[in-house]
Design a protein around this motif. Structure first.
Motif, PDB file in Angstrom:
ATOM      1  N   MET A   1     -20.847  23.583  34.815  1.00 17.32           N
ATOM      2  CA  MET A   1     -21.597  24.440  33.891  1.00 17.32           C
ATOM      3  C   MET A   1     -21.952  25.737  34.593  1.00 17.32           C
ATOM      4  O   MET A   1     -22.263  25.756  35.786  1.00 17.32           O
ATOM      5  CB  MET A   1     -22.865  23.739  33.408  1.00 17.32           C
ATOM      6  CG  MET A   1     -22.607  22.431  32.653  1.00 17.32           C
ATOM      7  SD  MET A   1     -21.755  22.709  31.098  1.00 17.32           S
ATOM      8  CE  MET A   1     -23.063  23.471  30.149  1.00 17.32           C
ATOM      9  N   PHE A   3     -24.336  29.376  34.328  1.00 22.57           N
ATOM     10  CA  PHE A   3     -25.528  29.941  33.704  1.00 22.57           C
ATOM     11  C   PHE A   3     -25.731  31.358  34.216  1.00 22.57           C
ATOM     12  O   PHE A   3     -25.376  31.682  35.352  1.00 22.57           O
ATOM     13  CB  PHE A   3     -26.767  29.089  34.032  1.00 22.57           C
ATOM     14  CG  PHE A   3     -26.610  27.640  33.687  1.00 22.57           C
ATOM     15  CD1 PHE A   3     -26.940  27.185  32.425  1.00 22.57           C
ATOM     16  CD2 PHE A   3     -26.118  26.733  34.616  1.00 22.57           C
ATOM     17  CE1 PHE A   3     -26.787  25.846  32.094  1.00 22.57           C
ATOM     18  CE2 PHE A   3     -25.958  25.405  34.305  1.00 22.57           C
ATOM     19  CZ  PHE A   3     -26.298  24.955  33.030  1.00 22.57           C
ATOM     20  N   ASN A  70     -26.490  29.640  28.845  1.00 20.59           N
ATOM     21  CA  ASN A  70     -25.478  28.637  29.179  1.00 20.59           C
ATOM     22  C   ASN A  70     -24.108  29.214  28.819  1.00 20.59           C
ATOM     23  O   ASN A  70     -23.536  28.917  27.779  1.00 20.59           O
ATOM     24  CB  ASN A  70     -25.758  27.349  28.396  1.00 20.59           C
ATOM     25  CG  ASN A  70     -24.757  26.247  28.690  1.00 20.59           C
ATOM     26  OD1 ASN A  70     -23.855  26.411  29.496  1.00 20.59           O
ATOM     27  ND2 ASN A  70     -24.916  25.117  28.010  1.00 20.59           N
ATOM     28  N   ARG A  73     -20.960  27.017  27.849  1.00 14.99           N
ATOM     29  CA  ARG A  73     -20.777  26.567  26.472  1.00 14.99           C
ATOM     30  C   ARG A  73     -20.749  27.741  25.500  1.00 14.99           C
ATOM     31  O   ARG A  73     -20.102  27.686  24.456  1.00 14.99           O
ATOM     32  CB  ARG A  73     -21.885  25.581  26.091  1.00 14.99           C
ATOM     33  CG  ARG A  73     -21.759  25.006  24.694  1.00 14.99           C
ATOM     34  CD  ARG A  73     -22.859  24.022  24.393  1.00 14.99           C
ATOM     35  NE  ARG A  73     -22.695  22.763  25.101  1.00 14.99           N
ATOM     36  CZ  ARG A  73     -22.029  21.718  24.608  1.00 14.99           C
ATOM     37  NH1 ARG A  73     -21.452  21.797  23.414  1.00 14.99           N
ATOM     38  NH2 ARG A  73     -21.929  20.600  25.283  1.00 14.99           N
TER      39      ARG A  73
END
Length: 308
Positions: A1, A3, A70, A73
């Motif tokens: 992920m 950020f 984020n 995504r």
């Protein structure tokens, strides 16, 4: 992920009335209850978490914070925020812990009550602030909907309704709705308690039956072991206590024991002891020695019986 933090401060809430007529005092915002401090994009939870809020502060009647996007995504959201396409924040599912209908707290444009202590479940990034996407309802601390914002009595009853502090999932498990009364909850709990009592009684009965069966098995195993001269009575009594709840383990132990061998087992029973030579069954009977012969020399005793 991945950020990425936006170096841009958003006004998350202020002391003005929202589009639904009530207002939430910034001074009553409980930042410590807003955990995790997350938000969605346009309140769409199914799309996943879009932002995490940091640097939350209260100043001049406003609540401020900066979003960490984020981008794993939502790869385009960071640029959309920086470029001003998404320029607002909207509190979702507000949990109202204290509500006041004090007329002195009413400001211009306010048609509903004043929420004096509160926190949101999430704060979304939106295009137009004001609780977009039908988040008009207020909720109590147990996630029960506060239905009538103008009725302070109803609000207090709603807050005090669940004295057992049951959450929404627990109330649903009782087959009740989120507006169930204290009486409804009490009756439902009584039924659960009654069922639990019957279950406990059945459990106790099963436990007693199992204990009785274990005791019977242990007794039979030890009796057989003593008959086979694998155990003395003292040893059997001790094992009965140790293996009271484990007859299977006791059987495994006893099966591996070797029978004790008596001294008389090693004596040649066919040989007539010197002290008894020449004596008949009658002689031994009259002398009182017959019982001793029977015990120590069973084969000799048997031959005397046949001769008699």
């Amino acid at each position: 992920m991945a950020f990425k933090k936006v170096d841009k401060e958003f006004c998350l809430s202020d002391n003005n009335p929202n589009v639904y007529g009530y207002r939430c005092l910034s001074e009553g915002f409980l930042a410590d209850r807003f955990q995790p401090a997350i938000g969605f994009k346009m309140h769409k939870r199914d799309d996943g978490v879009a932002v995490r809020w940091e640097d939350i502060r209260i100043s001049d009647g406003k609540v401020y914070g900066k979003p960490v996007v984020n981008i794993g995504r939502f790869p385009e959201l960071y640029d959309e925020i920086v470029d001003g396409f998404y320029n607002g924040a909207s509190c979702g599912k507000i949990v109202a812990l204290e509500i006041s209908d004090d007329p002195e707290m009413i400001v211009e444009g306010q048609t509903g009550p004043t929420v004096t202590k509160w926190f949101p479940r999430e704060i979304s990034i939106v295009d137009i602030p004001g609780n977009y996407s039908a988040f008009a309802q207020l909720y109590d601390d147990n996630d029960n909907v506060i239905r009538d914002l103008s009725d302070q009595t109803q609000i207090n009853n709603q807050k005090n309704m669940n004295k057992l502090n049951l959450n929404a999932a627990q109330i649903a498990a009782l087959n009740l709705s989120d507006d169930a009364s204290e009486s409804d909850i009490s009756q439902a709990l009584n039924k659960v308690i009654e069922k639990a009592g019957k279950f406990d009684a059945a459990q106790k009965e099963l436990k007693d039956l199992k204990a009785a069966d274990n005791k019977k098995q242990v007794s039979e195993i030890l009796d057989k072991a003593q008959t086979e001269r694998k155990l003395t009575k003292a040893a059997a009594d001790k094992l009965a206590e140790t293996y009271a709840e484990n007859p299977t383990g006791l059987k495994d132990l006893v099966d591996n024991l070797t029978a004790q061998q008596l001294v008389t087992d090693t004596i040649d029973q066919t040989e007539v002891p010197a002290e008894y030579k020449g004596k008949s069954f009658k002689d031994l009977y009259l002398s009182g020695e017959l019982e001793q012969v029977k015990e120590k020399f069973p084969k000799f005793y048997e031959s005397l019986t046949k001769n008699k």
